[in-house]
Write a protein that holds these residues in place. Structure first.
Motif, PDB file in Angstrom:
ATOM      1  N   HIS A   1     -23.829   7.754 -12.318  1.00  0.00           N
ATOM      2  CA  HIS A   1     -23.475   7.239 -11.080  1.00  0.00           C
ATOM      3  C   HIS A   1     -22.072   6.299 -11.123  1.00  0.00           C
ATOM      4  O   HIS A   1     -21.186   6.006 -10.099  1.00  0.00           O
ATOM      5  CB  HIS A   1     -24.461   6.400 -10.199  1.00  0.00           C
ATOM      6  CG  HIS A   1     -25.525   7.253  -9.817  1.00  0.00           C
ATOM      7  ND1 HIS A   1     -25.494   8.370  -9.217  1.00  0.00           N
ATOM      8  CD2 HIS A   1     -26.864   7.115 -10.530  1.00  0.00           C
ATOM      9  CE1 HIS A   1     -26.819   8.665  -8.934  1.00  0.00           C
ATOM     10  NE2 HIS A   1     -27.653   8.232  -9.838  1.00  0.00           N
TER      11      HIS A   1
ATOM     12  N   SER B   1     -23.020  12.737  -5.941  1.00  0.00           N
ATOM     13  CA  SER B   1     -22.717  12.857  -4.453  1.00  0.00           C
ATOM     14  C   SER B   1     -21.228  13.114  -4.294  1.00  0.00           C
ATOM     15  O   SER B   1     -20.180  13.140  -5.306  1.00  0.00           O
ATOM     16  CB  SER B   1     -22.813  11.514  -3.850  1.00  0.00           C
ATOM     17  OG  SER B   1     -22.299  10.384  -4.182  1.00  0.00           O
TER      18      SER B   1
ATOM     19  N   GLU C   1     -23.369  17.831   2.682  1.00  0.00           N
ATOM     20  CA  GLU C   1     -24.634  17.679   3.255  1.00  0.00           C
ATOM     21  C   GLU C   1     -24.828  18.760   4.505  1.00  0.00           C
ATOM     22  O   GLU C   1     -25.908  19.465   4.534  1.00  0.00           O
ATOM     23  CB  GLU C   1     -24.911  16.329   4.071  1.00  0.00           C
ATOM     24  CG  GLU C   1     -26.402  15.863   3.780  1.00  0.00           C
ATOM     25  CD  GLU C   1     -26.503  14.762   4.667  1.00  0.00           C
ATOM     26  OE1 GLU C   1     -26.145  13.698   4.327  1.00  0.00           O
ATOM     27  OE2 GLU C   1     -27.379  14.595   5.604  1.00  0.00           O
TER      28      GLU C   1
END
Ligand SMILES: [Zn+2]
Lengths: 323, 325
Positions: free
Chosen positions: A262, A298, A16
């Motif tokens: 995912h 992610s 991030e």
């Protein structure tokens, strides 16, 4: 005998802090030096993670890239970058525009390769966006012929491949996600990739994904590389049956986790996939990796997928008495 | 004089902040910050901008830019009975993707597909707005059929559904209907299916003009048979389908044509005079007065600023053809 070596396709998600920094840098609120520091930090973190979980052949994670074609085009002469074009849904990207004779002004990815390799004793792959994909994903205002533009890219990318090898790359991977776009152009792709890999002593790899493999199957053995890196878990494992009948005369890097889902595949499922692959391929010719770059997942999803992949591979090695 | 039109899609966003409202709107809808109704309002503003840009470029027959379409297949198929929408598949040889329709049972039309979109666009446009629908044979070819087991039967039911939609569009006031069948450039053998399909659709069109458009390649091998399909106008991609040119020049056309002469897949800008010169060579083979010039396919493969420039080149080429005639 080395058997079932683990590796990755190329990209990893950006942490991030790096995503935020890139946004700031795009608005001119962060210097390019400050951005580079963070890109290096993220690269080092990914190298350390790959070492920790025991991956054999590493990648730099492409923390410094936006789009794979645009990144290479930005560093070549004779190109501009277009405005935004839609890919699907709400996803847009900028395309290269070839506006003059293509020139290699200097190294493109070599500095990042060297940086990543300096962080580890294990081999790091050198990564090149392939000439056919560069051509297919660019607008061409100069050559006026897909063949000419593709071969012009190929000559420059060969120089890049030689420079990567000179910098110490033991593996050079050519990414060709556009490979199955037009079946009638497969001979052009074979020729162009051949120009890129010509005379290299490094082990050469070609990665492609999400194509109609049945249509391109006849070309697999013609591709001028030592190793094919294929997405296998997402396409189902149907292709294996065909490899049983028509053997691959190259090494294969076999994708065992889906990068678009995912869901973290459990270790047992990945073991099953590897066991199936072992019924067709010799363990020293079989490499284990994800289907494609993990950049759309992610950071946690990518790490979990890689962890399970390595654990499954180690379990299979042990079960078969492979080292 | 020769008129101008477009094929269908238009870039949804540009590179300036104020041109990216739709992209921001979709992201905010994803995060739950705005409602579906809010997003519809953003879409409608974008449609108005797209109509304005075509208008400023002087295009005679325009479209709504297919701004609210997720893609060319799922936007139509997704509204029909017994069709589910699956994952992403590459759309022909473009680097774009469509969500694949999966046919689970007998297909039928539950309600309007694009009638409201067309009404809004026509209400916001000075120029006539063409209603564009994906063709039944292309829909059938790009779907995953888990029910019919043969393309002819699936295409037949899809044709009935599209036909009903054409009927409602005409009732709402549409005078120009276009059916897109890009599949013909890849599978010329599907021409008989397309013919049967248009036969079924034609019954609903009343006095409206029906155009069949093919793009992403040439139709040289089937050009003469294409002349016999039950449509009023034929649309041709003459850039990626440049191989159609010589056949067209040789045999001419009994129907008016939409000549897709401006490259909608490359940013390179054409010289309008050179385009006009080439088009004028057809003047004894084609009735240019009832024909149109257009881009080779939808404009959404270009950045917005380049699409705008292509529209200006198109208009200028048509003007030069007119002066020469
Ligand atoms: Zn890939």
């Amino acid at each position: 005998m080395t058997a079932l070596l683990t590796t990755s396709v190329g990209s990893f998600p950006k942490p991030e802090y790096l995503t935020r920094a890139r946004t700031k840098a795009a608005k001119g609120e962060l210097s390019s030096d400050a951005l580079r520091d963070l890109e290096q930090k993220a690269t080092s973190e990914w190298i350390r993670f790959q070492e920790e979980i025991g991956i054999d052949i590493l990648v730099d994670g492409e923390q410094y890239r936006g789009d794979m074609a645009t990144y290479f085009a930005e560093n070549l002469g004779g190109t501009e970058i277009s405005g935004l074009v839609r890919s699907y849904g709400n996803r847009y990207y900028k395309k290269p525009i070839v506006v003059g004779e293509l020139r290699r002004r200097g190294p493109i990815s070599v500095d990042w390769f060297s940086f990543a390799q300096s962080q580890t004793d294990r081999p790091v792959k050198g990564m090149i966006t392939g000439p056919y994909t560069m051509m297919d994903w660019s607008f061409d205002e100069y050559y006026g012929s897909r063949t000419d533009a593709c071969l012009a890219f190929a000559k420059l990318l060969h120089e890049e491949a030689v420079a990567l090898e000179a910098a110490g790359a033991k593996y050079v991977q050519v990414d060709e996600p556009a490979l199955s776009t037009r079946f009638d152009e497969l001979p052009l792709l074979v020729k162009a990739v051949g120009i890129v890999t010509k005379g290299l002593r490094a082990r050469t790899v070609l990665h492609t994904c999400y194509g109609n493999y049945n249509e391109i199957f006849d070309y697999f053995n013609k591709l001028p590389v030592d190793q094919l890196d294929l997405e296998m878990s997402n396409s189902g494992l149907d292709l294996l049956e065909r490899f049983k009948r028509e053997p691959l005369k190259k090494e294969i890097a076999f994708g065992v986790v889906d990068v678009h889902s995912h869901v973290i595949e459990p270790e047992a499922l990945i073991r099953e996939r590897i066991e199936k692959a072992l019924t067709i391929f010799q363990p020293d010719k079989l490499f284990i990796d994800p289907d494609c770059g993990l950049k759309t997942r992610s950071v946690d999803e990518a790490r979990d997928k890689l962890r399970n992949m390595v654990a499954a591979t180690h379990a299979v090695r042990q079960a078969h008495g492979l080292t | 004089m020769v008129k101008t039109t477009v094929v269908g899609s238009y870039p949804r966003i540009g590179d300036a902040f104020e041109e990216q409202a739709l992209r921001r709107g979709l992201a905010r809808l994803d995060r739950g910050e705005i409602t579906e109704a809010d997003l519809r309002a953003v879409e409608r503003d974008t449609v108005k901008t797209v109509l304005k840009e075509q208008n400023e470029a002087g295009i005679d027959l325009v479209t709504d830019g297919q701004i609210s379409w997720y893609d060319s297949q799922s936007h139509i198929a997704g509204k029909l009975a017994s069709i589910e929408i699956n994952g992403l598949v590459r759309y022909f040889d473009t680097n774009t993707y469509y969500r694949q329709p999966v046919v689970r049972g007998a297909v039928s039309r539950k309600g309007p597909l694009i009638v409201d979109e067309w009404k809004f666009a026509q209400g916001s446009s000075k120029a006539l707005v063409k209603a564009v629908l994906t063709g039944p044979v292309t829909l059938a070819s790009l779907s995953l059929d888990k029910h019919y087991g043969n393309k002819k039967a699936l295409a037949g039911d899809l044709s009935s559904a599209i036909g009903e939609e054409v009927g409602d569009l005409v009732k709402a006031g549409a005078s120009h209907i276009q059916i897109d069948e890009p599949i013909l450039t890849q599978r010329p053998a599907d021409l008989s299916l397309v013919s049967e399909s248009l036969d079924r659709i034609r019954g609903h069109k009343a006095k409206a003009t029906l155009t069949l458009f093919t793009f992403f390649g040439d139709v040289a091998r089937i050009y003469q048979d294409l002349q016999d399909v039950p449509a009023d106008i034929l649309g041709l991609d003459l850039v990626q389908g440049a191989a159609t040119w010589p056949v067209l020049a040789k045999h001419g056309s009994s129907k008016p044509l939409v000549l897709g002469v401006i490259d909608a897949r490359n940013t390179k800008e054409e010289d309008p005079v050179a385009v006009a010169t080439k088009v004028s060579q057809l003047k004894s083979a084609v009735d240019l007065k009832t024909s149109y010039l257009s881009p080779s396919n939808g404009l959404e493969f270009l950045p917005r600023d380049r699409a705008r420039r292509k529209l200006r080149i198109l208009h200028e080429a048509a003007r030069v053809v007119g002066v020469a005639a």
